[in-house]
Design a protein around this motif. Structure first.
Motif, mmCIF file in Angstrom:
data_model
loop_
_atom_site.group_PDB
_atom_site.id
_atom_site.type_symbol
_atom_site.label_atom_id
_atom_site.label_comp_id
_atom_site.label_asym_id
_atom_site.label_seq_id
_atom_site.Cartn_x
_atom_site.Cartn_y
_atom_site.Cartn_z
ATOM 1 N N THR A 53 64.601 64.481 7.799
ATOM 2 C CA THR A 53 65.261 65.310 6.800
ATOM 3 C C THR A 53 65.403 64.563 5.480
ATOM 4 O OG1 THR A 53 66.484 66.406 8.556
ATOM 5 C CG2 THR A 53 67.317 66.671 6.314
ATOM 6 N N ALA A 54 65.794 63.283 5.549
ATOM 7 C CA ALA A 54 65.947 62.483 4.330
ATOM 8 C C ALA A 54 64.603 62.306 3.626
ATOM 9 C CB ALA A 54 66.548 61.120 4.669
ATOM 10 N N LEU A 55 63.553 62.052 4.393
ATOM 11 C CA LEU A 55 62.220 61.870 3.815
ATOM 12 C C LEU A 55 61.726 63.163 3.176
ATOM 13 C CD1 LEU A 55 59.992 59.749 3.564
ATOM 14 C CD2 LEU A 55 59.079 60.552 5.708
ATOM 15 N N THR A 56 61.912 64.286 3.853
ATOM 16 C CA THR A 56 61.489 65.577 3.316
ATOM 17 C C THR A 56 62.262 65.928 2.058
ATOM 18 O OG1 THR A 56 60.981 66.299 5.562
ATOM 19 C CG2 THR A 56 61.151 68.000 3.883
ATOM 20 N N ALA A 57 63.569 65.685 2.082
ATOM 21 C CA ALA A 57 64.398 65.999 0.914
ATOM 22 C C ALA A 57 63.994 65.148 -0.280
ATOM 23 C CB ALA A 57 65.872 65.775 1.235
ATOM 24 N N PHE A 58 63.707 63.875 -0.044
ATOM 25 C CA PHE A 58 63.331 63.016 -1.162
ATOM 26 C C PHE A 58 61.971 63.396 -1.715
ATOM 27 C CE2 PHE A 58 61.526 59.350 -3.227
ATOM 28 C CZ PHE A 58 62.547 58.996 -4.075
ATOM 29 N N LEU A 59 60.992 63.655 -0.837
ATOM 30 C CA LEU A 59 59.643 63.982 -1.317
ATOM 31 C C LEU A 59 59.591 65.346 -1.997
ATOM 32 C CD1 LEU A 59 57.420 62.656 1.594
ATOM 33 C CD2 LEU A 59 57.675 61.697 -0.687
ATOM 34 N N SER A 60 60.450 66.280 -1.596
ATOM 35 C CA SER A 60 60.407 67.598 -2.216
ATOM 36 C C SER A 60 60.972 67.584 -3.627
ATOM 37 C CB SER A 60 61.151 68.618 -1.359
ATOM 38 O OG SER A 60 62.516 68.264 -1.278
ATOM 39 N N SER A 61 61.996 66.756 -3.884
ATOM 40 C CA SER A 61 62.545 66.672 -5.246
ATOM 41 C C SER A 61 63.124 65.276 -5.481
ATOM 42 C CB SER A 61 63.619 67.734 -5.455
ATOM 43 O OG SER A 61 64.665 67.527 -4.540
ATOM 44 N N PRO A 62 62.257 64.320 -5.832
ATOM 45 C CA PRO A 62 62.744 62.953 -6.029
ATOM 46 C C PRO A 62 63.668 62.798 -7.236
ATOM 47 C CG PRO A 62 60.416 63.091 -6.540
ATOM 48 C CD PRO A 62 60.824 64.410 -5.981
ATOM 49 N N ALA A 63 63.520 63.648 -8.238
ATOM 50 C CA ALA A 63 64.368 63.514 -9.427
ATOM 51 C C ALA A 63 65.808 63.911 -9.135
ATOM 52 C CB ALA A 63 63.815 64.365 -10.560
ATOM 53 N N ASN A 64 66.031 64.753 -8.131
ATOM 54 C CA ASN A 64 67.379 65.201 -7.790
ATOM 55 C C ASN A 64 68.052 64.330 -6.745
ATOM 56 O OD1 ASN A 64 66.962 67.298 -9.540
ATOM 57 N ND2 ASN A 64 66.337 68.716 -7.937
ATOM 58 N N SER A 65 67.376 63.281 -6.282
ATOM 59 C CA SER A 65 67.949 62.429 -5.249
ATOM 60 C C SER A 65 69.057 61.558 -5.837
ATOM 61 C CB SER A 65 66.862 61.545 -4.638
ATOM 62 O OG SER A 65 66.369 60.667 -5.615
ATOM 63 N N PRO A 66 70.008 61.150 -5.011
ATOM 64 C CA PRO A 66 71.083 60.304 -5.531
ATOM 65 C C PRO A 66 70.542 58.938 -5.948
ATOM 66 C CG PRO A 66 71.256 60.539 -3.153
ATOM 67 C CD PRO A 66 70.178 61.468 -3.612
ATOM 68 N N PRO A 67 71.125 58.333 -6.967
ATOM 69 C CA PRO A 67 70.627 57.032 -7.423
ATOM 70 C C PRO A 67 70.864 55.944 -6.385
ATOM 71 C CG PRO A 67 72.648 57.608 -8.554
ATOM 72 C CD PRO A 67 72.255 58.800 -7.742
ATOM 73 N N VAL A 68 70.042 54.915 -6.452
ATOM 74 C CA VAL A 68 70.147 53.793 -5.532
ATOM 75 C C VAL A 68 71.279 52.889 -5.997
ATOM 76 C CG1 VAL A 68 68.922 51.806 -4.580
ATOM 77 C CG2 VAL A 68 67.691 53.900 -5.068
ATOM 78 N N THR A 69 72.114 52.472 -5.060
ATOM 79 C CA THR A 69 73.171 51.524 -5.413
ATOM 80 C C THR A 69 72.609 50.115 -5.316
ATOM 81 O OG1 THR A 69 73.922 51.478 -3.119
ATOM 82 C CG2 THR A 69 75.000 53.043 -4.597
ATOM 83 N N VAL A 70 72.804 49.352 -6.363
ATOM 84 C CA VAL A 70 72.282 47.994 -6.408
ATOM 85 C C VAL A 70 73.374 47.045 -5.954
ATOM 86 C CG1 VAL A 70 71.340 46.206 -7.906
ATOM 87 C CG2 VAL A 70 70.728 48.581 -8.268
ATOM 88 N N PRO A 93 76.346 45.306 -14.593
ATOM 89 C CA PRO A 93 76.213 46.149 -15.788
ATOM 90 C C PRO A 93 75.051 47.121 -15.641
ATOM 91 C CG PRO A 93 75.633 43.862 -16.274
ATOM 92 C CD PRO A 93 76.145 43.900 -14.864
ATOM 93 N N ALA A 94 75.187 48.281 -16.287
ATOM 94 C CA ALA A 94 74.174 49.330 -16.161
ATOM 95 C C ALA A 94 72.826 48.894 -16.730
ATOM 96 C CB ALA A 94 74.640 50.592 -16.871
ATOM 97 N N ALA A 95 72.837 48.025 -17.745
ATOM 98 C CA ALA A 95 71.578 47.579 -18.344
ATOM 99 C C ALA A 95 70.814 46.656 -17.409
ATOM 100 C CB ALA A 95 71.851 46.875 -19.666
ATOM 101 N N ALA A 96 71.509 45.998 -16.481
ATOM 102 C CA ALA A 96 70.849 45.048 -15.584
ATOM 103 C C ALA A 96 70.196 45.745 -14.398
ATOM 104 C CB ALA A 96 71.851 44.025 -15.083
ATOM 105 N N GLN A 97 70.519 47.015 -14.169
ATOM 106 C CA GLN A 97 69.932 47.715 -13.040
ATOM 107 C C GLN A 97 68.474 48.062 -13.341
ATOM 108 O OE1 GLN A 97 72.333 51.082 -12.070
ATOM 109 N NE2 GLN A 97 74.010 49.839 -11.285
ATOM 110 N N PRO A 98 67.578 47.779 -12.373
ATOM 111 C CA PRO A 98 66.166 48.091 -12.612
ATOM 112 C C PRO A 98 65.925 49.595 -12.593
ATOM 113 C CG PRO A 98 66.496 47.308 -10.375
ATOM 114 C CD PRO A 98 67.814 47.158 -11.077
ATOM 115 N N ALA A 99 64.882 50.008 -13.287
ATOM 116 C CA ALA A 99 64.517 51.432 -13.325
ATOM 117 C C ALA A 99 63.995 51.846 -11.956
ATOM 118 C CB ALA A 99 63.465 51.669 -14.383
#
Length: 161
Positions: A53-70, A93-99
């Motif tokens: 379910t997680a894989l399908t949800a991510f592949l169907s709309s990756p832009a809407n997925s929750p951000p990764v916590t660093v 800091p937010a600037a140090a988080q990778p894209a």
């Protein structure tokens, strides 16, 4: 197992099976497995329902997925606090988080449509690449001497004197 209309072989490792999607290579497959917390030695048949379910949800709309916590790493000179004391997490800091490269991923029909539009744009503006595409010739500088010779031989007009 079918995910988003693509048949994934049951006996293959997930990191290799994900490359059956158009637009997903080896490195992207490994990143996807890490993103949805699938072990790199896991086979498709061993995936549980929540992972699918997680894989399908991510592949169907990756832009809407929750951000990764660093999670920041400890410095080499870090001394852990004594037992019993609460541990406070340092803020990153937010600037140090990778894209997050996976948020812009395009697969299957979206990627094919984007490539078609790019080729149509090259043809419309009349660039060298667009003209080569229009003539069904190699675009990236490949040698056409042997191919052209064969085409001249096959396309020769018979002349009767």
């Amino acid at each position: 197992m079918h995910i988003l209309g693509v048949l994934l072989p049951e006996n293959q490792l997930v990191k290799h099976a994900l490359t059956h999607f158009y637009g997903i290579g080896q490195k992207t497959a490994l990143r996807l497995c890490a993103r949805v917390q699938i072990h790199d030695r896991c086979r498709v048949r061993h995936l549980n329902q929540s992972q699918v379910t997680a894989l399908t949800a991510f592949l169907s709309s990756p832009a809407n997925s929750p951000p990764v916590t660093v999670q920041p790493l400890a410095a080499p000179n870090h001394v852990p606090p004594p037992l019993g004391q609460p541990v406070s997490a340092p803020e990153v800091p937010a600037a140090a988080q990778p894209a997050d490269r996976l948020r812009e991923i395009k697969i299957e029909s979206d990627l094919r449509r984007q490539m078609r539009e790019n080729i149509a744009h090259q043809r419309m503006i009349g660039s060298y690449v667009g003209r080569r595409h229009a003539m069904h010739l190699p675009v990236r500088g490949q040698n056409t001497q042997s191919n052209a010779r064969t085409a001249r031989k096959l396309n020769r007009v018979e002349r009767y004197n």
